[in-house]
Design a protein around this motif. Structure first.
Motif, short mmCIF file in Angstrom:
data_model
loop_
_atom_site.label_atom_id
_atom_site.label_comp_id
_atom_site.label_asym_id
_atom_site.label_seq_id
_atom_site.Cartn_x
_atom_site.Cartn_y
_atom_site.Cartn_z
N ALA A 43 1.11 -1.16 0.10
CA ALA A 43 0.01 -0.10 -0.24
C ALA A 43 0.79 1.09 -0.25
N THR A 77 -1.57 6.17 -6.50
CA THR A 77 -1.09 5.52 -5.67
C THR A 77 -2.15 4.13 -5.28
N GLY A 79 -3.83 1.53 -3.26
CA GLY A 79 -4.29 2.16 -1.65
C GLY A 79 -4.18 0.59 -0.90
N HIS A 80 -3.87 -0.87 -1.84
CA HIS A 80 -3.74 -1.79 -0.73
C HIS A 80 -2.94 -2.43 -0.92
N GLY A 81 -3.08 -3.07 -0.66
CA GLY A 81 -1.31 -4.07 -0.02
C GLY A 81 -2.00 -5.22 -1.25
N THR A 99 -5.50 -5.22 3.67
CA THR A 99 -5.96 -3.71 3.88
C THR A 99 -4.24 -3.08 4.02
N PRO A 100 -4.06 -1.55 4.14
CA PRO A 100 -3.00 -1.12 4.96
C PRO A 100 -2.00 -1.69 6.03
#
Length: 217
Positions: A43, A77, A79-81, A99-100
């Protein structure tokens, strides 16, 4: 022979639309298993879509204009892995979304042409053509198709679309669904607790020289 990768190196995942790029995202190699490459993107990583010079993306541009026009990189960018299993010779890849904060929350079946791995000096990458239609899978293994309407609309414009075999795309999706419903790998819990190597630095924030090299033969 397909190019092989070393754990921890940066490779560039590139999605093509015929002879034009649609996306480039730097990834970190988790492992090269021979039959598959496993990649990680954190992320906050910068990737690039390729939009019209006036800023329009694909959804705001008629497909004939989109496919016939030169496009320019537009940074975005992540936004998540995402951990991505890219099996060689298959018509899809599977992503684990995090999630981040590092919590697994979804699988994503990305329908695409079999990947081609390449290396050119210090630059390396994985190339494919994204087929637009996808399968979204929740942690309880309920699933649904994604982007069916866009897929159908674009198939009606074969002179402009980079997908020409609807049956093949849907077969790939059904293969994923069968694995989901069986609870088989990669939907058996493998990698749902993945954590990246803390020693890995952030991937580069700029496109490297050679990012626009032609597609491998």
């Amino acid at each position: 022979m397909p190019e092989t990768f070393v754990r921890g190196e940066v490779v560039y995942l590139r999605h093509w639309q015929r002879d034009r790029l649609g996306m480039v995202v730097p990834q970190r190699v988790v492992e090269d298993r021979g039959d598959a490459v496993v990649l990680w993107v954190a992320a906050g990583t910068r990737g690039w879509h390729f939009n019209m010079p006036d800023g329009r993306g694909i959804t705001a541009t008629p497909l004939p204009e989109w496919s016939s026009s030169e496009r320019v990189p537009a940074p975005h960018t992540i936004g998540h892995g995402a951990l991505t299993w890219v099996p060689r010779g298959r018509d899809y890849s599977i992503r684990w979304f995090f999630t981040p904060e590092g919590h697994f929350y979804r699988w994503y079946g990305n329908l695409e042409a079999p990947s081609v791995t390449w290396r050119d000096g210090d630059l390396a990458g994985v190339d494919t053509t994204d087929w637009d239609l996808d399968v979204v899978i929740d942690p309880d293994r309920t699933w649904r198709w994604k982007d069916e309407e866009e897929f159908a609309d674009r198939l009606a414009m074969p002179d402009s679309y980079w997908v020409d075999d609807e049956d093949r795309v849907r077969r790939a999706g059904k293969e994923i669904v069968a694995l989901v419903e069986a609870g088989a790998f990669p939907f058996d819990g493998t990698w749902c607790d993945f954590t990246p190597d803390p020693s890995w630095p952030a991937t580069p924030g700029d496109l490297p020289p050679g990012w626009d090299r032609g597609r491998p033969a």
